[in-house]
Design an enzyme around this catalytic site. Structure first.
Site, PDB file in Angstrom:
ATOM      1  N   CYS A 189     -29.786   8.999   2.224  1.00 33.50           N
ATOM      2  CA  CYS A 189     -30.643   9.785   3.126  1.00 33.50           C
ATOM      3  C   CYS A 189     -29.950  10.009   4.467  1.00 33.50           C
ATOM      4  CB  CYS A 189     -31.976   9.086   3.348  1.00 33.50           C
ATOM      5  SG  CYS A 189     -33.014   9.050   1.882  1.00 33.50           S
ATOM      6  N   CYS A 333      -1.384  -7.438 -14.406  1.00 34.62           N
ATOM      7  CA  CYS A 333      -1.313  -6.605 -15.604  1.00 34.62           C
ATOM      8  C   CYS A 333       0.086  -6.004 -15.646  1.00 34.62           C
ATOM      9  CB  CYS A 333      -2.400  -5.531 -15.580  1.00 34.62           C
ATOM     10  SG  CYS A 333      -2.269  -4.421 -14.166  1.00 34.62           S
TER      11      CYS A 333
END
Lengths: 374, 77
Positions: A189, A333
């Site tokens: 908002c 990773c």
């Protein structure tokens, strides 16, 4: 009930569904309104006026000029004051016979559970997903009715969670939106705007649901979510069914709530610290750390220089639950991207852990490792 | 075969309208693929799909005159 009190509530006591019995139920009820903003203001007004005996108000904010367009308990002279203090003062003036408890705190995963525990019903008047999911998860654990409301621009949503229907079916916000949206995928908002009367309508509907639940009249919005549009006056009722497959990615006990980081869960402030080759070498030689390889099975290079455990990212959420973690965790990773994702998942569920990701992944590490040997 | 589509909140904004009719669409996945081609900004928005008012969480076959509604999450308060 004395004459004075009878006069105050006479118009609703007259209702044949209501009577003095329902009025007594309201007086004995404890309702917690979280957020004394656009939704909270009208909800508080009507709960107080109706004679809800104990009302809790949670808010941390101060009243600002931009609030006054929709937060109708406040006036221009209140700017800079705490919303809890002013709203309590106003509703006490509406109805001096009720008990009001103010909680001027920023609701979080360590203080919310015990607070909510002490109330019968919770009204969600918050303005962010982190708090909405926090409140939802706690109310779900406690099986406490939660009256949800949310608004944007000209449209609002209302629902009642954790209240079983006649068939004993019971749903909550996670049966609708199982996981929070990414932060930039939903306008706020503050940025997209909101018409002032909208929270007035939706917050009043939330108060109406609370009164219905307490007095056991009508059909509360359980297992349904109502969408309302101010511009065309259209409303649409959606049916919600329980999601049977539980993703295990959110807290289901008080202890899990206290370890959970809702901001991370909602993708906020979730920058994962990265360490380079030298920092990693320092850590693994000198400290007790858990090293987790999040690559899928069979990816190369294989790691032989140090010990680590392999939990592929594809099944990370499930497998990580069975792993005992030390205070310091390094995830890696192949190139350092998937490990950040894994670190975020880990951090969301284990806020106290010190989690870092290996920058550039095992490929960058191996290159520097070989260079340092020769 | 005709499918009615109702859009809410930021989805209606992305589609520049609230009510649509599409034909030759057989499943909810087909519908989403088609909408994403037509309205690229839908790709970065979150929403739930309801078929005839029932919120669903996986692909579903559609029948003639089904109404599919797209409901986004709001956080304002």
């Amino acid at each position: 009930m004395n004459n004075h009190l009878y006069d105050r509530y006479q118009r609703q006591i007259l209702l044949k569904e209501f009577g003095t019995e329902a009025q007594a139920k309201l007086f004995n009820a404890k309702v917690l309104v979280i957020g004394a903003g656009g939704l909270g203001c009208p909800a508080l007004q009507y709960l107080a006026a109706a004679g809800v005996g104990t009302i809790g108000i949670v808010d941390f904010d101060l009243i600002e000029l931009s609030n006054l367009q929709r937060q109708t308990l406040y006036n221009t002279n209140d700017i800079g004051k705490h919303k809890t203090t002013v709203s309590a003062e106003r509703i006490k003036a509406f109805n001096p016979s009720i008990h009001i408890q103010t909680h001027t705190i920023q609701l979080n995963n360590t203080n919310a559970y015990n607070l909510i525990y002490n109330y019968d019903i919770v009204i969600d008047g918050t303005d962010n997903f982190s708090t909405k999911y926090l409140i939802n998860d706690i109310c779900t654990i406690l099986q406490k009715p939660l009256i949800y409301g949310a608004i944007l621009r000209f449209e609002g949503q209302v629902s009642v969670f954790n209240l079983p229907n006649k068939q004993n079916i019971c749903t909550n916000y996670r049966d609708l939106f199982a996981t929070p949206p990414l932060p930039n995928n939903v306008p706020t908002c503050n940025k997209a705007g909101v018409i002032g009367v909208l929270p007035g309508i939706i917050g009043t509907m939330q108060a109406a649901e609370a009164i219905k639940i307490i007095t056991n009249i009508g059909e509360p919005l359980c297992n349904k979510i109502l969408s309302y549009n101010v511009l065309n006056n259209k409303s649409y009722l959606f049916d919600i069914l329980p999601i049977t497959h539980n993703s295990n990615n959110f807290p289901t006990t008080k202890a899990e709530i206290e370890n959970f980081n809702y901001d991370w869960h909602c993708g906020l402030n979730n920058t994962v610290p990265e360490i380079d080759f030298f920092e990693f070498e320092e850590l693994r030689k000198n400290e007790e750390i858990k090293i987790i390889d999040v690559r899928e099975e069979g990816e190369i290079p294989k790691v032989e220089a140090f010990s680590c455990i392999n939990i592929p990212l594809s099944n990370f959420v499930n497998e990580i639950q069975n792993i005992e973690l030390t205070n310091r965790v390094v995830v890696f990773c192949q190139h350092g991207k998937r490990s950040i994702k894994a670190a975020q998942i880990l951090k969301a569920k284990n806020n106290h852990l010190n989690i870092v990701s290996l920058k550039g992944g095992i490929v960058a590490w191996e290159k520097q490792f070989n260079d340092s040997i020769y | 075969m005709q499918i009615n589509v109702l859009a809410f909140g930021q989805i209606a904004e992305a589609m520049n309208g609230e009510s649509f009719t599409f034909s030759n669409i057989n499943t909810t996945n087909d519908l989403i693929d088609y909408l994403m081609q037509q309205y690229a900004s839908l790709k970065t928005l979150d929403y739930k799909i309801a078929v005839n008012k029932q919120i669903i969480h996986s692909n579903m076959p559609l029948n003639n005159h089904d109404t599919v509604a797209l409901l986004p999450p709001f956080s304002g308060g």
